[in-house]
Design an enzyme around this catalytic site. Structure first.
Site, mmCIF file in Angstrom:
data_model
loop_
_atom_site.group_PDB
_atom_site.id
_atom_site.type_symbol
_atom_site.label_atom_id
_atom_site.label_comp_id
_atom_site.label_asym_id
_atom_site.label_seq_id
_atom_site.Cartn_x
_atom_site.Cartn_y
_atom_site.Cartn_z
ATOM 1 N N LYS A 15 0.843 -1.198 0.000
ATOM 2 C CA LYS A 15 0.000 0.000 0.000
ATOM 3 C C LYS A 15 0.883 1.255 0.000
ATOM 4 O O LYS A 15 0.696 2.160 -0.783
ATOM 5 C CB LYS A 15 -0.909 -0.037 1.229
ATOM 6 C CG LYS A 15 -1.874 1.085 1.287
ATOM 7 C CD LYS A 15 -2.750 0.972 2.518
ATOM 8 C CE LYS A 15 -3.530 2.283 2.669
ATOM 9 N NZ LYS A 15 -4.304 2.348 3.891
ATOM 10 N N GLU A 17 10.812 -4.699 3.973
ATOM 11 C CA GLU A 17 10.863 -6.115 3.566
ATOM 12 C C GLU A 17 10.445 -6.238 2.094
ATOM 13 O O GLU A 17 11.103 -6.906 1.289
ATOM 14 C CB GLU A 17 9.909 -6.971 4.414
ATOM 15 C CG GLU A 17 10.325 -7.155 5.857
ATOM 16 C CD GLU A 17 9.757 -6.073 6.770
ATOM 17 O OE1 GLU A 17 9.379 -4.985 6.271
ATOM 18 O OE2 GLU A 17 9.741 -6.312 7.995
ATOM 19 N N GLY A 71 -4.675 -1.890 5.045
ATOM 20 C CA GLY A 71 -3.930 -3.028 4.498
ATOM 21 C C GLY A 71 -4.549 -4.373 4.842
ATOM 22 O O GLY A 71 -4.723 -5.243 3.973
ATOM 23 N N ARG A 72 -4.932 -4.561 6.111
ATOM 24 C CA ARG A 72 -5.442 -5.882 6.522
ATOM 25 C C ARG A 72 -6.886 -6.125 6.073
ATOM 26 O O ARG A 72 -7.451 -7.175 6.341
ATOM 27 C CB ARG A 72 -5.275 -6.072 8.029
ATOM 28 C CG ARG A 72 -5.877 -4.978 8.896
ATOM 29 C CD ARG A 72 -5.446 -5.121 10.348
ATOM 30 N NE ARG A 72 -5.873 -4.007 11.167
ATOM 31 C CZ ARG A 72 -5.221 -2.864 11.320
ATOM 32 N NH1 ARG A 72 -4.090 -2.670 10.680
ATOM 33 N NH2 ARG A 72 -5.675 -1.933 12.130
ATOM 34 N N GLU A 85 -3.690 -6.831 15.180
ATOM 35 C CA GLU A 85 -3.223 -5.520 14.739
ATOM 36 C C GLU A 85 -4.356 -4.500 14.902
ATOM 37 O O GLU A 85 -4.101 -3.318 15.145
ATOM 38 C CB GLU A 85 -2.747 -5.569 13.273
ATOM 39 C CG GLU A 85 -1.799 -4.427 12.919
ATOM 40 C CD GLU A 85 -1.180 -4.548 11.533
ATOM 41 O OE1 GLU A 85 -1.910 -4.495 10.544
ATOM 42 O OE2 GLU A 85 0.064 -4.675 11.446
ATOM 43 N N HIS A 88 -3.018 -33.487 17.829
ATOM 44 C CA HIS A 88 -1.846 -34.309 18.146
ATOM 45 C C HIS A 88 -0.670 -33.442 18.557
ATOM 46 O O HIS A 88 0.483 -33.894 18.545
ATOM 47 C CB HIS A 88 -1.504 -35.188 16.946
ATOM 48 C CG HIS A 88 -2.626 -36.124 16.614
ATOM 49 N ND1 HIS A 88 -2.768 -37.353 17.218
ATOM 50 C CD2 HIS A 88 -3.701 -35.972 15.798
ATOM 51 C CE1 HIS A 88 -3.868 -37.937 16.766
ATOM 52 N NE2 HIS A 88 -4.454 -37.104 15.902
ATOM 53 N N LYS A 93 10.256 -0.891 13.855
ATOM 54 C CA LYS A 93 10.722 -0.588 12.491
ATOM 55 C C LYS A 93 11.833 0.455 12.550
ATOM 56 O O LYS A 93 12.840 0.356 11.851
ATOM 57 C CB LYS A 93 9.581 0.000 11.656
ATOM 58 C CG LYS A 93 8.570 -0.969 11.142
ATOM 59 C CD LYS A 93 7.604 -0.216 10.199
ATOM 60 C CE LYS A 93 6.388 -1.047 9.881
ATOM 61 N NZ LYS A 93 5.347 -0.313 9.175
#
Ligand code: F6P
Length: 540
Positions: A196, A202, A254-255, A340, A371, A499
């Protein structure tokens, strides 16, 4: 705000969930919701009619109706960033006008959807190709909301794939991009740089590495790199022309962006028609949320169950347990969506919260979790509310015997969590095997306290529309919880400090700067890294 609920919980907590069914023969009906093809059961919780009424009162006392209207008409409810929250416009397929800053945003939303479809059709039919011919692979480069949504949805809908194969690179760890690009043909691969802001370190680092890989392998950057972003000047600086940027406005977080251009990898994989079904699933939930009274409103009741378990009962985590292998990434997706959004420490106006906001969200697909960590869910001292979900029918018709076992396991777990197996019952099971002290010893380890709450969301089959339903339900849950908790669910300042420090530290780790004034623990870690760095000579 929560005091009446808290005192009711103190009276209720010594009761057994199973006994609530005895005192209310209509409990299953009254504590479940049917919405289209979905069935949501929350009767296996300690919520009784009084608790339910008090929870619904929270919707009134916090003016949930007004808050919902405010969101859906584009008020800037994300106050710290002065932004509206209008992702529902992205799935508003019938194009009823939605106004932002007095302009109807629907023409531009549908225009972007149209260009995505045009592009996706051309890639899928081979009229838009790479230097080596038809695009066979898509590599989506993004992180957080620019990765979790499309990767989760693409893997959820794999039975509908008839387009190029999709790969996802998110981690800045060079291992990720190395593994994802291995064996791909750079002349037939389309890179989607999804960010965005187009500043995320990253994504930008991975984007440059991928672009270099494409160029070195003879790919055509003019046809094989597109961007998804709302930062047109930065995409241009990266060398991507505006006509290859699928943009979205600031009123999409964004999410919450999977419904728009962030969903391009999914559209390429399943095709525009199935992508529209996915959007329709979200749209159906919008209509349901807007027009259904709170007690029959699925996302609202899901949110109220969450408030009950976390803020009232103090159960501080929530396990998402899809009995659906293709939803293996759903817990990670919901982790971002919920944590978030609602992992906040202050109210909307900036005062300290007097109660914890969003819970810790985690999970894994069943039956694998059984398990691994279910031991704690059944016998640990902590209570973890479990949210089961399962499809009644699988996509593997020839393996229906697998699916019967899958459903049986899902139902067995929620039943076992609720019923448990007390000392007397356990003794009865073991009495023929053990005697005296050994019997008492074995019984102490093998009893199950039970009374552990869970909900179950059950649906006919995991189709694109159904996935759209599920995602939108969870989005509204986050919104409703945020309103009741009086927090801003739409900013994420908590990610910024790390960050900033990482940027400073990267210069020290790469030897461009000397570290000064750091805390002793971090300094010792830096020293250890620098002593043992193999590439120190070249970087120092
Ligand atoms: O750092 C957190 C975050 O901003 C998320 O909210 C977002 O989904 C992710 O980073 C990626 O951001 P972008 O799409 O701008 O690269």
């Amino acid at each position: 705000m929560f005091s009446a609920l808290k005192s009711h919980w103190f009276q209720l907590r010594s009761q057994k969930i199973i006994d609530l069914f005895g005192s209310d023969t209509e409990r299953v009906k009254n504590f479940s919701i049917r919405f289209n093809d979905l069935y949501f059961d929350y009767s296996k919780t300690l919520i009784d009619p009084i608790a339910k009424k008090l929870l619904i009162d929270l919707c009134e006392s916090t003016n949930l109706k007004g808050a919902s209207e405010s969101m859906l008409v584009g008020d800037p409810i994300n106050s710290t960033e002065n932004r509206a929250v209008l992702h529902s416009a992205l799935r508003n397929l019938n194009a009823t006008p939605i106004y932002f800053d007095r302009a109807n945003i629907m023409p531009s939303v549908l225009d972007t959807l149209g260009s995505m479809e045009h592009f996706a059709n051309n890639v899928r039919n081979g009229s838009w190709c790479g230097s080596g011919g038809k695009i066979s692979e898509i590599v989506n480069i993004g992180i957080g909301g620019s990765d979790l949504g499309p990767s989760m949805a693409t893997s959820a809908l794999s039975p509908y794939h008839d387009g190029p194969r999709c790969h996802f690179v998110s981690n800045i760890d060079g291992a990720h991009i190395t593994e994802q690009l291995r064996n791909l043909n750079p002349r037939k691969t389309l890179l989607i740089i999804s960010s965005k802001t187009f500043t995320t370190i990253e994504t930008m680092t991975n984007a440059i590495t991928a672009k270099n890989w494409l160029l070195a392998g003879g790919g055509d950057p003019a046809r094989q790199i597109v961007a998804i972003s709302s930062a047109l000047s930065r995409t241009a600086d990266f060398g991507i022309p505006d006509n290859l940027v699928f943009g979205f406005a600031n009123w999409v977080g964004g999410r919450f962006s999977l419904w728009g251009p962030t969903g391009l990898p999914l559209m390429l994989a399943i095709g525009p028609e199935d992508f529209r079904s996915f959007l329709r699933g979200g749209y159906e939930v919008d209509q349901h949320f807007k027009s259904t009274d709170w007690s029959h409103n699925l996302p609202v009741m899901l949110a109220l169950v969450g408030i009950w378990h976390h803020q009232i009962c103090d159960f501080c985590t929530r396990a998402i347990l899809p009995y659906d292998q293709r939803l293996a990434l759903l817990p990670s997706y919901l982790q971002q969506l919920e944590m978030e959004s609602n992992g906040k420490g202050v109210t909307k106006t900036g005062n300290n919260l007097e109660y914890p906001a969003g819970p810790i969200v985690w999970g894994a697909p069943g039956t694998n979790g059984q398990h691994a960590f279910f031991q704690l869910l059944h016998q640990g001292k902590q209570i973890v509310p479990c949210e089961f979900m399962v499809a009644i029918n699988s996509h593997e018709a020839e393996l229906s015997h697998h699916h019967h076992l899958l459903i049986a396991n899902c139902l067995a777990q929620s039943e076992a969590l609720m019923l448990g197996c007390d000392k007397r019952q356990t003794e009865e099971h073991l009495v023929n095997e053990f005697l005296g002290k050994e019997l008492a010893f074995q019984v102490s380890h093998r009893t199950f306290s039970g009374n552990r709450p869970s909900t179950t969301l059950i649906y006919p089959k995991l189709t694109p529309k159904l996935l759209g339903n599920i995602i939108a339900i969870y989005e509204y849950r986050v919104f409703v919880e945020g309103i009741i908790l009086n927090i801003n669910s739409f900013d994420q300042w908590g990610v910024e400090l790390g960050k900033k420090l990482a940027l400073q530290l990267s210069k020290i780790i790469s030897g461009q700067e000397i570290s000064t004034g750091r805390d002793p623990s971090t300094q010792a870690l830096i020293d250890f890294v620098r002593q043992h760095q193999i590439d120190k000579e070249s970087t120092g």
